[in-house]
Design an enzyme around this catalytic site. Structure first.
Site, PDB file in Angstrom:
ATOM      1  CE  LYS A  81      16.027 -29.793 -41.265  1.00  0.00           C
ATOM      2  NZ  LYS A  81      17.481 -29.562 -41.378  1.00  0.00           N
TER       3      LYS A  81
HETATM    4  N1  GLU Z   1      18.791 -27.441 -44.087  1.00  0.00           N
HETATM    5  C1  GLU Z   1      20.095 -26.936 -43.813  1.00  0.00           C
HETATM    6  C2  GLU Z   1      20.668 -27.577 -42.558  1.00  0.00           C
HETATM    7  O1  GLU Z   1      20.289 -28.655 -42.188  1.00  0.00           O
HETATM    8  C3  GLU Z   1      20.143 -25.395 -43.795  1.00  0.00           C
HETATM    9  C4  GLU Z   1      19.237 -24.734 -42.819  1.00  0.00           C
HETATM   10  C5  GLU Z   1      19.168 -23.221 -42.981  1.00  0.00           C
HETATM   11  O2  GLU Z   1      19.826 -22.674 -43.844  1.00  0.00           O
HETATM   12  O3  GLU Z   1      18.438 -22.612 -42.200  1.00  0.00           O
HETATM   13  O4  GLU Z   1      21.564 -27.048 -41.945  1.00  0.00           O
END
Ligand code: GLU
Length: 423
Positions: free
Chosen positions: A114
């Site tokens: 993240k």
């Molecule tokens: N931000 C989204 C989540 O928390 C998607 C992450 C992604 O597609 O890699 O799952």
């Protein structure tokens, strides 16, 4: 972070503390793999970067950015990038860890990562937003890549920001690396169905949970916190299935209408000015959102929203976690005692990363699927994962959250064990 900067000392009530206690709860169900569980309690790698940009008024502003790779045992890191004034390293650590659990829960060949920048993007001009995105991408460029770590949208980031990230990475590496980020616009290797995928996954898992509870969606009252890409799409799909959206909260405030809000009129207003500008509901104080009589509660905003006190007073029978980490562990226990079923974030909102995976696969094969194919595959993956989790929960008589962790952690730690320690 606590006084001594460390991966293992969470700040009280922090998302990282919530995550660590969720891991602790699964240990009794891991058997001999429990030997490896410490690996999940710290990120593999965490990068903090300075992001300086020249503002439109000529001043130089510095922002703090992060990219955390929590675990890569099963594949490259995967997870979004968040732009928000409250972003901290500790928050990004928790969000990256939840991605590890989520990708394993739906069995995608990824680890968890993240990123984020501590900034209020609403205060930036478009030009400043582009600069901050490009400089951040360049700084984290030393650890991201199509085969190592693939960012995507999260809170306050979107397809345009992904396009700038893809371009910056491509310019720095000399090619056209569409597979370095997902959630891109369609012209740049984006996938049909990606924008609505997270909300759709919330709906698909929620519909199945309601069916198992014997709850009819027709006439069911739903309260939605957060009306962005996740909350508004889920609300629309539930309304199409006959449910009534009785309360919506976003960063501007809370509106309530016990007869059901008219979403076709609310959504355009909410997108432009926020929900309180909508005339078809009553504006109430934010805390009153949690008192609104409802059958289903969808937290689709930020972490830590369902506190013990709010868990005590909600009338919902079903909670669908569209957000990451919306329920603190004490609230989880209260909801369980009160017989409220929680479909946890790590399965409920996994639709987004699932279609991100489809996008990445399509980019590598340079062959693109139609929207029906995307949605059929998405629904199948979500339903298979949910059914397996439900069986695990029934078998051990544990919550869906702990069952999801049991399924996911077994996959992750099995991979960890088979790979062995290096060197
Ligand atoms: N931000 C989204 C989540 O928390 C998607 C992450 C992604 O597609 O890699 O799952």
């Amino acid at each position: 972070m606590s006084e001594k900067l460390s991966f293992v000392n969470p700040t009280a009530n922090s998302p990282w503390g919530t995550y660590l206690s969720q891991v602790d709860r699964v240990v009794p169900y891991l058997g001999p793999l429990a030997r490896w569980v410490e690996t999940l309690k710290r990120p593999k790698r965490a990068l903090i970067v300075d992001v300086p940009i020249e503002m439109d008024d000529g001043t130089i502003a510095h922002f703090e950015g992060y990219r955390v790779q929590h675990n890569m045992s099963r594949g490259p890191g995967k997870g979004g990038v968040r732009f928000h004034p409250d972003v901290t390293l500790e928050e990004v650590m928790a969000l990256s860890a939840w991605m590890t659990i989520k990708t394993a829960a739906v069995n995608l060949p990824y680890g968890g990562a993240k990123g984020g920048i501590r900034v209020d993007p609403k205060k930036l001009s478009l030009q400043e937003l582009e600069k901050i995105t490009r400089r951040y991408t360049s700084e984290i460029g030393i650890i991201i890549g199509p085969h190592t770590d693939i960012p995507a949208p999260d809170v306050n980031t979107n397809g345009q920001i992904m396009a700038w990230m893809m371009d910056t990475y491509s310019m720095n590496t000399g090619g056209t690396a569409t597979g370095v980020v997902t959630g891109k616009p369609l012209h740049l290797g984006g996938s049909l169905g990606r924008v609505k995928a997270t909300g759709r996954g919330v709906f698909v898992t929620g519909r199945e949970a309601a069916r198992r509870l014997g709850m009819d969606l027709r006439g069911a009252r739903i309260a939605v916190q957060g009306f962005g890409n996740v909350g508004s799409v889920a609300a629309e799909l539930f309304a199409e299935a006959g449910a009534k959206i009785v309360a919506v909260q976003d960063h501007t405030g809370t509106i309530v209408n016990t007869n059901g809000l008219d979403l076709s009129k609310l959504i355009p207003v909410a997108n432009k000015e926020g929900v309180i500008a909508f005339k078809g509901g009553d504006v109430v104080p934010n805390e009153a959102f949690w008192d609104t009589a409802c059958d289903i509660l969808i937290p689709a905003a930020l972490e830590g929203q369902i506190t013990a006190e709010r868990a005590q007073k909600t009338t919902a029978k079903l909670v669908l976690e569209g957000a990451n980490g919306p329920t603190v562990p004490t609230a989880d226990d209260i909801l369980a005692e009160r017989g409220v079923l929680v479909v946890p974030d790590v399965i409920c909102n996994a639709g987004g990363v699932t279609v991100s995976y489809f996008e990445w696969v399509q980019d590598f094969s340079s062959f693109f699927w139609d929207e029906d194919e995307i949605n059929v595959r998405l629904d199948r993956i979500m339903m298979n994962a949910l059914n397996q989790i439900w069986d695990t929960a029934d078998k051990h008589k544990i919550s869906l959250r702990t069952a999801t962790y049991a399924v996911a952690c077994e996959r992750i730690l099995m991979a960890r064990q088979e790979r062995g320690l290096y060197p």
